[in-house]
Write a protein that holds these residues in place. Sequence first.
Motif, PDB file in Angstrom:
ATOM      1  N   TRP A  95       0.832  -1.211   0.000  1.00 11.93           N
ATOM      2  CA  TRP A  95       0.000   0.000   0.000  1.00 11.93           C
ATOM      3  C   TRP A  95       0.863   1.256   0.000  1.00 11.93           C
ATOM      4  O   TRP A  95       0.510   2.258  -0.628  1.00 11.93           O
ATOM      5  CB  TRP A  95      -0.937  -0.006   1.206  1.00 11.93           C
ATOM      6  CG  TRP A  95      -2.114  -0.921   1.056  1.00 11.93           C
ATOM      7  CD1 TRP A  95      -2.163  -2.070   0.319  1.00 11.93           C
ATOM      8  CD2 TRP A  95      -3.400  -0.784   1.652  1.00 11.93           C
ATOM      9  NE1 TRP A  95      -3.401  -2.653   0.428  1.00 11.93           N
ATOM     10  CE2 TRP A  95      -4.179  -1.891   1.232  1.00 11.93           C
ATOM     11  CE3 TRP A  95      -3.972   0.155   2.505  1.00 11.93           C
ATOM     12  CZ2 TRP A  95      -5.500  -2.072   1.647  1.00 11.93           C
ATOM     13  CZ3 TRP A  95      -5.294  -0.014   2.923  1.00 11.93           C
ATOM     14  CH2 TRP A  95      -6.051  -1.124   2.486  1.00 11.93           C
ATOM     15  N   ALA A  96       1.998   1.203   0.698  1.00  8.64           N
ATOM     16  CA  ALA A  96       2.891   2.366   0.717  1.00  8.64           C
ATOM     17  C   ALA A  96       3.431   2.641  -0.680  1.00  8.64           C
ATOM     18  O   ALA A  96       3.523   3.796  -1.115  1.00  8.64           O
ATOM     19  CB  ALA A  96       4.042   2.135   1.696  1.00  8.64           C
ATOM     20  N   ALA A  97       3.789   1.573  -1.410  1.00 10.23           N
ATOM     21  CA  ALA A  97       4.288   1.744  -2.772  1.00 10.23           C
ATOM     22  C   ALA A  97       3.205   2.303  -3.682  1.00 10.23           C
ATOM     23  O   ALA A  97       3.465   3.184  -4.515  1.00 10.23           O
ATOM     24  CB  ALA A  97       4.785   0.401  -3.305  1.00 10.23           C
ATOM     25  N   THR A  98       1.960   1.823  -3.515  1.00 14.03           N
ATOM     26  CA  THR A  98       0.848   2.321  -4.331  1.00 14.03           C
ATOM     27  C   THR A  98       0.593   3.796  -4.057  1.00 14.03           C
ATOM     28  O   THR A  98       0.365   4.586  -4.975  1.00 14.03           O
ATOM     29  CB  THR A  98      -0.426   1.511  -4.044  1.00 14.03           C
ATOM     30  OG1 THR A  98      -0.184   0.131  -4.305  1.00 14.03           O
ATOM     31  CG2 THR A  98      -1.580   1.995  -4.915  1.00 14.03           C
ATOM     32  N   ARG A  99       0.648   4.174  -2.784  1.00 15.38           N
ATOM     33  CA  ARG A  99       0.399   5.577  -2.441  1.00 15.38           C
ATOM     34  C   ARG A  99       1.488   6.481  -3.011  1.00 15.38           C
ATOM     35  O   ARG A  99       1.205   7.590  -3.476  1.00 15.38           O
ATOM     36  CB  ARG A  99       0.309   5.768  -0.920  1.00 15.38           C
ATOM     37  CG  ARG A  99      -0.219   7.146  -0.533  1.00 15.38           C
ATOM     38  CD  ARG A  99      -0.420   7.284   0.947  1.00 15.38           C
ATOM     39  NE  ARG A  99       0.838   7.267   1.693  1.00 15.38           N
ATOM     40  CZ  ARG A  99       0.916   7.506   3.001  1.00 15.38           C
ATOM     41  NH1 ARG A  99      -0.164   7.745   3.706  1.00 15.38           N
ATOM     42  NH2 ARG A  99       2.078   7.470   3.608  1.00 15.38           N
ATOM     43  N   ARG A 100       2.725   6.020  -2.982  1.00 10.44           N
ATOM     44  CA  ARG A 100       3.816   6.815  -3.580  1.00 10.44           C
ATOM     45  C   ARG A 100       3.573   7.008  -5.074  1.00 10.44           C
ATOM     46  O   ARG A 100       3.803   8.097  -5.610  1.00 10.44           O
ATOM     47  CB  ARG A 100       5.160   6.133  -3.344  1.00 10.44           C
ATOM     48  CG  ARG A 100       5.690   6.270  -1.920  1.00 10.44           C
ATOM     49  CD  ARG A 100       7.171   5.902  -1.850  1.00 10.44           C
ATOM     50  NE  ARG A 100       7.390   4.527  -2.264  1.00 10.44           N
ATOM     51  CZ  ARG A 100       7.391   3.487  -1.435  1.00 10.44           C
ATOM     52  NH1 ARG A 100       7.138   3.665  -0.135  1.00 10.44           N
ATOM     53  NH2 ARG A 100       7.624   2.271  -1.877  1.00 10.44           N
ATOM     54  N   ASN A 101       3.086   5.977  -5.724  1.00  9.15           N
ATOM     55  CA  ASN A 101       2.823   6.077  -7.164  1.00  9.15           C
ATOM     56  C   ASN A 101       1.635   6.983  -7.463  1.00  9.15           C
ATOM     57  O   ASN A 101       1.522   7.521  -8.563  1.00  9.15           O
ATOM     58  CB  ASN A 101       2.564   4.683  -7.746  1.00  9.15           C
ATOM     59  CG  ASN A 101       3.794   3.802  -7.726  1.00  9.15           C
ATOM     60  OD1 ASN A 101       4.925   4.301  -7.729  1.00  9.15           O
ATOM     61  ND2 ASN A 101       3.604   2.493  -7.687  1.00  9.15           N
ATOM     62  N   ASN A 102       0.754   7.156  -6.467  1.00 12.09           N
ATOM     63  CA  ASN A 102      -0.409   8.026  -6.656  1.00 12.09           C
ATOM     64  C   ASN A 102      -0.080   9.502  -6.492  1.00 12.09           C
ATOM     65  O   ASN A 102      -0.933  10.358  -6.701  1.00 12.09           O
ATOM     66  CB  ASN A 102      -1.516   7.649  -5.658  1.00 12.09           C
ATOM     67  CG  ASN A 102      -2.189   6.347  -6.032  1.00 12.09           C
ATOM     68  OD1 ASN A 102      -2.123   5.901  -7.168  1.00 12.09           O
ATOM     69  ND2 ASN A 102      -2.833   5.715  -5.059  1.00 12.09           N
ATOM     70  N   GLY A 103       1.136   9.793  -6.065  1.00 17.71           N
ATOM     71  CA  GLY A 103       1.532  11.182  -5.907  1.00 17.71           C
ATOM     72  C   GLY A 103       0.856  11.831  -4.717  1.00 17.71           C
ATOM     73  O   GLY A 103       0.983  11.383  -3.591  1.00 17.71           O
ATOM     74  N   GLN A 106      -3.872  10.253  -1.172  1.00 16.29           N
ATOM     75  CA  GLN A 106      -3.606   9.460   0.024  1.00 16.29           C
ATOM     76  C   GLN A 106      -4.124   8.028  -0.119  1.00 16.29           C
ATOM     77  O   GLN A 106      -3.931   7.217   0.771  1.00 16.29           O
ATOM     78  CB  GLN A 106      -4.267  10.122   1.239  1.00 16.29           C
ATOM     79  CG  GLN A 106      -3.628  11.444   1.622  1.00 16.29           C
ATOM     80  CD  GLN A 106      -2.192  11.265   2.069  1.00 16.29           C
ATOM     81  OE1 GLN A 106      -1.875  10.485   2.953  1.00 16.29           O
ATOM     82  NE2 GLN A 106      -1.296  12.001   1.419  1.00 16.29           N
ATOM     83  N   ALA A 108      -4.261   4.274  -0.896  1.00 17.21           N
ATOM     84  CA  ALA A 108      -3.128   3.344  -0.887  1.00 17.21           C
ATOM     85  C   ALA A 108      -3.408   2.045  -1.634  1.00 17.21           C
ATOM     86  O   ALA A 108      -2.529   1.186  -1.708  1.00 17.21           O
ATOM     87  CB  ALA A 108      -2.735   3.026   0.554  1.00 17.21           C
TER      88      ALA A 108
END
Length: 220
Positions: A95-103, A106, A108
């Motif tokens: 989820w942390a990686a997904t949130r980073r990719n979402n810019g 928030q 996740a």
Amino acid sequence: MSDILTSLLNAQLDVGLGKPILWREVIGNIFGLASALGGARRRIWAWPVGIIGNVILFTVFLGGVFHTPQDLNLWGQAGRQVFFLATSAYGWVVWAATRRNNGASQVAVHPRWATRRERIAGLTAAIIMLIVFYFALKALGSWGPLSDAWILTGSILATWGMARGWNEFWFVWIAVDIVGVPLLATAQYYPSALLYVFYGAFCIYGFATWWRAQATADDS
């Protein structure tokens, strides 16, 4: 200092139901509820909050080992807390990686339905785990081994599905709750049984939230 810590761990609440309940069972379930709310909202903090609850509840469900008022060992319930720790760490990373990719977003995880291959794999794994866990928990002397095995199997699948973003995991949780409520109530783990009742209703809300999120993403 150790005496104070011991007193806090063993603090009990008498609710007039025959046996007192541990405050740490109440507190552990509050962390579990907070984690479920965070999961429904697809917030990454759901995972670390859930981990805290898992650690607390691990000691609660080994009542015979830790000499709780219930004095019953639900090895499946305790074992799933260990699995939750590992899966929560995995879900936290994903989820942390997904949130980073979402810019700036928030969010996740992106909800989706499991593929046909994933469903077949999940069903196969469920059958194998249910059989293995039943005999393992029975050998360990777990109270209510078949129900305990059902709950452990469903909890593993549901947590894995949540980490992967599958909508189906909400239905798996409902199946766990249906068995969990009578098991825990009969074993006099009343806070956990009550929370399972709430979870059953909450899962409907959680599924609707994820389904709407997927529909919105598909339309955009």
